[in-house]
Enzyme design. Structure first.
Site: not given
Length: 407
Positions: A92, A150-151
């Site tokens: 991402d 992930e962010e």
């Protein structure tokens, strides 16, 4: 006297990958630049997932899509029944307006790969391509996990819940983070804690609005909020042991509607990072105490939320030692060192389930201007790191198989 910060130099004699991996370098760059042009936010990586799945399928790799919404799992069957090892790559991007003037700059306005995840995907694809080309010689199965979000809000845990580590069961997992805090050709790896616990807090300061020329009738939320921001900085400075890593950062402050209107409310968001379980409990309590005390002193009230996001990332000591030995063998002992960060990483959830290691691969080249920090609007990295990443992953897999066959 002007003091200049020492320049980080890139060693010109950085070892090269083996020829069969070096030959993939042009494709690695092409894939990375395509992904950089079309970034997508967490759980919205539809085009990214299609791109990954199409490449994998074209190489005859078994592909599972739609894992935790947009995740992709590739399974490359080996000829033996040795322990299954997984490779993880996040895919991402971030809500950042790109400032780079390059031909592969983001075409999705306000979204940018500013943390190297495009490179992570390219490295994982290159690893999959190499493994597919050598599948007849693979002594065991490899799974490659392309993880969303992930962010934020986090895709590792949903992938685990969707069975990404099962069928076949994964015995160990590795991953890497391209790292502009290290020069190209260096590796950072250590057993134990490597990324911090990551949490997010939100606070709304509730004052009493009014006319800017008649402040005595109001409780100015901007003034109260500003004092809260300043006071929060004292927590780490005065309430935490100087030898204990911790961060309290306010990254968002919104208030006010017009130049002559005293604000009714102010909204703050921030992040908290630490390694200590004791601080993980104590810091949110102290943050709320600071907010409550300042609000009480000014006649304001507040609302407070605290969300724990990612746990401390704990590398398995044995797997970290394997990665360290591989990196030293390939790059040289002087290019490998322990490394930690107060950044958060949801790779931590995978490492809670199976032993593994998440390591840093240096990607900065200041001589080419490729050394902006992560999450900077002009972040970019030296793409030579892509081939190095594939070589490191392949060598880690080979070392896993050597050890499993020797046991």
């Amino acid at each position: 006297m002007l003091l200049r910060r020492p320049r980080r130099t890139v060693m010109s004699d950085t070892p090269r990958p083996r020829p069969s991996i070096g030959a993939l370098q042009p494709q690695l760059v092409q894939w990375r630049r395509h992904l950089h042009r079309f970034p997508e936010l967490g759980f919205q990586e539809q085009a990214t997932s299609r791109f990954i799945a199409q490449k994998l399928a074209s190489w005859g790799i078994d592909v599972q899509t739609g894992v935790a919404k947009t995740g992709v799992v590739a399974t490359i069957a080996g000829r033996g029944d040795g322990p299954v090892v997984a490779v993880r790559a996040d895919m991402d991007a971030l809500p950042i307006l790109e400032g780079n003037r390059v031909e592969y700059a983001s075409e999705n306005t306000g979204i940018m790969h500013a943390c190297g995840h495009d490179g992570h995907v390219a490295i994982a694809l290159g690893t999959a391509r190499w493994l597919a080309e050598h599948r007849d010689a693979l002594p065991a199965t490899v799974k490659i996990l392309f993880q969303p979000a992930e962010e934020g809000p986090g895709g590792a845990k949903p992938m685990i819940e969707a069975g990404a580590l099962a069928s076949p069961d994964v015995a160990a997992i590795v991953g890497l983070h391209l790292w502009n805090n290290m020069p190209l050709g260096q590796v950072g790896v250590k057993g134990g804690p490597s990324f911090a616990n990551a949490a997010k807090f939100k606070a709304t300061i509730l004052g009493r609005g009014g006319h800017g020329a008649i402040p005595q009738q109001t409780v100015d939320a901007v003034v109260v909020g500003a004092q809260v921001v300043n006071a929060l900085q004292t927590i780490v400075a005065r309430n935490v042991d100087p030898f204990e890593p911790a961060v309290v950062t306010v990254g968002k402050f919104q208030s006010g509607t017009n130049f002559n209107v005293i604000a009714q409310s102010a909204y703050l968001e921030g992040t908290v990072r630490c390694f200590s379980p004791e601080l993980e409990t104590r810091l949110p309590e102290r943050i709320e105490q600071v907010i409550a005390g300042i609000c009480q002193a000014h006649g304001a009230s507040y609302e407070f939320e605290y969300d724990r996001h990612y746990p401390v990332l704990m590398n398995d000591p044995a797997v970290a030692e394997l990665v360290r030995s591989v990196a030293e063998e390939f790059l040289g002992r002087g290019r490998v060192r322990p490394e930690t960060t107060l950044g958060g990483e949801d790779m931590a959830f995978f490492l809670q389930k199976v032993p593994g290691c998440y390591f840093f691969l240096g990607s900065a080249n200041p001589e080419r201007g490729l050394d902006k920090p992560h999450h900077h609007p002009c972040f970019d990295f030296d793409e030579t790191a892509l081939g190095l990443g594939v070589e490191l992953f392949v060598r880690c897999l080979e070392r896993f198989w050597e050890r499993s066959m020797a046991e």
